[in-house]
Design a protein around this motif. Sequence first.
Motif, PDB file in Angstrom:
ATOM      1  N   ARG A  46     -62.811 -33.936 -33.507  1.00 56.98           N
ATOM      2  CA  ARG A  46     -61.966 -32.745 -33.408  1.00 56.98           C
ATOM      3  C   ARG A  46     -60.999 -32.869 -32.243  1.00 56.98           C
ATOM      4  N   PHE A  47     -61.493 -33.387 -31.118  1.00 53.63           N
ATOM      5  CA  PHE A  47     -60.637 -33.554 -29.938  1.00 53.63           C
ATOM      6  C   PHE A  47     -59.463 -34.475 -30.248  1.00 53.63           C
ATOM      7  N   ALA A  48     -59.728 -35.583 -30.922  1.00 59.71           N
ATOM      8  CA  ALA A  48     -58.662 -36.518 -31.295  1.00 59.71           C
ATOM      9  C   ALA A  48     -57.658 -35.864 -32.239  1.00 59.71           C
ATOM     10  N   ALA A  49     -58.167 -35.077 -33.188  1.00 60.05           N
ATOM     11  CA  ALA A  49     -57.289 -34.441 -34.174  1.00 60.05           C
ATOM     12  C   ALA A  49     -56.362 -33.411 -33.542  1.00 60.05           C
ATOM     13  N   TRP A  50     -56.860 -32.723 -32.511  1.00 57.71           N
ATOM     14  CA  TRP A  50     -56.096 -31.651 -31.880  1.00 57.71           C
ATOM     15  C   TRP A  50     -55.367 -32.088 -30.625  1.00 57.71           C
ATOM     16  N   TYR A  51     -55.598 -33.296 -30.152  1.00 59.26           N
ATOM     17  CA  TYR A  51     -55.108 -33.697 -28.825  1.00 59.26           C
ATOM     18  C   TYR A  51     -53.588 -33.546 -28.683  1.00 59.26           C
ATOM     19  N   ASP A  52     -52.834 -34.049 -29.627  1.00 57.35           N
ATOM     20  CA  ASP A  52     -51.378 -33.992 -29.499  1.00 57.35           C
ATOM     21  C   ASP A  52     -50.864 -32.560 -29.484  1.00 57.35           C
ATOM     22  N   ARG A  53     -51.471 -31.694 -30.279  1.00 52.10           N
ATOM     23  CA  ARG A  53     -51.042 -30.300 -30.285  1.00 52.10           C
ATOM     24  C   ARG A  53     -51.420 -29.591 -28.989  1.00 52.10           C
ATOM     25  N   LEU A  54     -52.574 -29.940 -28.449  1.00 50.83           N
ATOM     26  CA  LEU A  54     -53.016 -29.313 -27.205  1.00 50.83           C
ATOM     27  C   LEU A  54     -52.143 -29.714 -26.015  1.00 50.83           C
ATOM     28  N   THR A  55     -51.616 -30.930 -26.057  1.00 49.98           N
ATOM     29  CA  THR A  55     -50.871 -31.455 -24.907  1.00 49.98           C
ATOM     30  C   THR A  55     -49.360 -31.452 -25.114  1.00 49.98           C
ATOM     31  N   ARG A 110     -46.925 -29.238 -25.024  1.00 48.07           N
ATOM     32  CA  ARG A 110     -46.079 -28.559 -24.036  1.00 48.07           C
ATOM     33  C   ARG A 110     -45.984 -29.382 -22.758  1.00 48.07           C
ATOM     34  N   ALA A 111     -47.118 -29.899 -22.292  1.00 54.00           N
ATOM     35  CA  ALA A 111     -47.116 -30.717 -21.071  1.00 54.00           C
ATOM     36  C   ALA A 111     -46.338 -32.013 -21.276  1.00 54.00           C
ATOM     37  N   GLU A 112     -46.490 -32.637 -22.438  1.00 58.01           N
ATOM     38  CA  GLU A 112     -45.809 -33.908 -22.685  1.00 58.01           C
ATOM     39  C   GLU A 112     -44.296 -33.737 -22.791  1.00 58.01           C
ATOM     40  N   HIS A 113     -43.842 -32.566 -23.214  1.00 53.41           N
ATOM     41  CA  HIS A 113     -42.411 -32.287 -23.242  1.00 53.41           C
ATOM     42  C   HIS A 113     -41.894 -31.832 -21.876  1.00 53.41           C
ATOM     43  N   GLY A 114     -42.802 -31.651 -20.933  1.00 53.74           N
ATOM     44  CA  GLY A 114     -42.425 -31.219 -19.594  1.00 53.74           C
ATOM     45  C   GLY A 114     -42.919 -32.179 -18.535  1.00 53.74           C
ATOM     46  N   TRP A 115     -43.795 -31.690 -17.672  1.00 54.37           N
ATOM     47  CA  TRP A 115     -44.189 -32.451 -16.481  1.00 54.37           C
ATOM     48  C   TRP A 115     -44.913 -33.752 -16.816  1.00 54.37           C
ATOM     49  N   LEU A 174     -46.262 -44.673 -25.089  1.00 54.64           N
ATOM     50  CA  LEU A 174     -45.466 -45.640 -25.851  1.00 54.64           C
ATOM     51  C   LEU A 174     -43.954 -45.487 -25.680  1.00 54.64           C
ATOM     52  N   PRO A 175     -43.381 -44.286 -25.823  1.00 57.01           N
ATOM     53  CA  PRO A 175     -41.920 -44.200 -25.749  1.00 57.01           C
ATOM     54  C   PRO A 175     -41.348 -44.401 -24.353  1.00 57.01           C
ATOM     55  N   HIS A 176     -42.223 -44.470 -23.348  1.00 59.17           N
ATOM     56  CA  HIS A 176     -41.754 -44.542 -21.959  1.00 59.17           C
ATOM     57  C   HIS A 176     -41.681 -45.966 -21.414  1.00 59.17           C
ATOM     58  N   PHE A 177     -42.281 -46.940 -22.109  1.00 56.69           N
ATOM     59  CA  PHE A 177     -42.170 -48.331 -21.676  1.00 56.69           C
ATOM     60  C   PHE A 177     -40.778 -48.849 -22.031  1.00 56.69           C
ATOM     61  N   ARG A 178     -40.074 -49.384 -21.040  1.00 51.32           N
ATOM     62  CA  ARG A 178     -38.715 -49.856 -21.281  1.00 51.32           C
ATOM     63  C   ARG A 178     -38.504 -51.325 -20.907  1.00 51.32           C
ATOM     64  N   PRO A 196     -49.661 -28.932 -11.649  1.00 50.05           N
ATOM     65  CA  PRO A 196     -48.542 -28.624 -12.545  1.00 50.05           C
ATOM     66  C   PRO A 196     -48.607 -27.203 -13.081  1.00 50.05           C
ATOM     67  N   LEU A 197     -47.466 -26.750 -13.561  1.00 52.90           N
ATOM     68  CA  LEU A 197     -47.368 -25.461 -14.236  1.00 52.90           C
ATOM     69  C   LEU A 197     -47.046 -25.700 -15.710  1.00 52.90           C
ATOM     70  N   PRO A 198     -47.639 -24.954 -16.641  1.00 51.78           N
ATOM     71  CA  PRO A 198     -48.608 -23.889 -16.398  1.00 51.78           C
ATOM     72  C   PRO A 198     -49.968 -24.442 -15.981  1.00 51.78           C
ATOM     73  N   ARG A 199     -50.690 -23.698 -15.178  1.00 49.73           N
ATOM     74  CA  ARG A 199     -51.975 -24.141 -14.662  1.00 49.73           C
ATOM     75  C   ARG A 199     -53.029 -24.190 -15.767  1.00 49.73           C
ATOM     76  N   ILE A 200     -53.880 -25.203 -15.687  1.00 51.33           N
ATOM     77  CA  ILE A 200     -55.042 -25.303 -16.563  1.00 51.33           C
ATOM     78  C   ILE A 200     -56.258 -25.015 -15.690  1.00 51.33           C
ATOM     79  N   PRO A 201     -56.951 -23.911 -15.910  1.00 56.66           N
ATOM     80  CA  PRO A 201     -58.047 -23.535 -15.014  1.00 56.66           C
ATOM     81  C   PRO A 201     -59.056 -24.659 -14.805  1.00 56.66           C
ATOM     82  N   LEU A 202     -59.242 -25.034 -13.543  1.00 54.70           N
ATOM     83  CA  LEU A 202     -60.234 -26.002 -13.094  1.00 54.70           C
ATOM     84  C   LEU A 202     -59.953 -27.439 -13.550  1.00 54.70           C
ATOM     85  N   ILE A 203     -58.823 -27.679 -14.219  1.00 54.40           N
ATOM     86  CA  ILE A 203     -58.421 -29.049 -14.547  1.00 54.40           C
ATOM     87  C   ILE A 203     -57.245 -29.392 -13.626  1.00 54.40           C
ATOM     88  N   ALA A 204     -57.524 -29.465 -12.363  1.00 53.84           N
ATOM     89  CA  ALA A 204     -56.520 -29.726 -11.318  1.00 53.84           C
ATOM     90  C   ALA A 204     -57.287 -29.864 -10.011  1.00 53.84           C
TER      91      ALA A 204
END
Length: 214
Positions: free
Chosen positions: A14-23, A25-30, A57-61, A194-202
Amino acid sequence: MTPGPGTQSRAELRFAAWYDRLTARAEHGWAGQRRAALVGALTGRVLDLGAGTGANLPHFRAAVEVTAVEPSAAMRAQLAAKLGQARVPVEVVDAAAEDLPFPDGHFDAVVCTLVLCTVPDPARALAEIRRVLEPDGRLVFLEHVRATGLAARAQDLITPLVRHFGAGCHPNRDTVANLNAAGFTLQAAQTFKPLPRIPLIAPFVAGTAVPAHR
């Protein structure tokens, strides 16, 4: 992220299936900005350890080639589907961080982004990283780490729950101390929340480390 080898639990799937959706906002930002700054200029042979679903992957140049190691079959399937986003050659390898199938000194750089929180044995994984890293190579990292005071105690309390639902993630892992104990010297490191804050994951730490013999 690396849940480890072997049969995957329903929670890990389940974590693998949802990972991209969960992250997303962060991946498009900080997170995306930090990844680009860390890996964009890396050259030579690069090991992307715990490559997850392929966020780097898209960041290796500038790399000659990237070896993306990921032991989760569910994560690897998503990673393989994104190979077209890469600007450099990428090989996907099924292996655990604690037992890397590469010769000594094989890589010019090793990348760890949100992975050292999940490896079952961080000391052994860091020993393997140091082994496969070329003597003048470097480790670049982006990790969330143990807090201080009451927040650290709260992290200790929630760790069993986060480990179950987060594919083995330890929100209370002191990765900076582990790097030092493994014989790495931090050349540059920045601690941030980073913002938005993730409670206790910082907080998070991003930077570069090299073998301490230099």
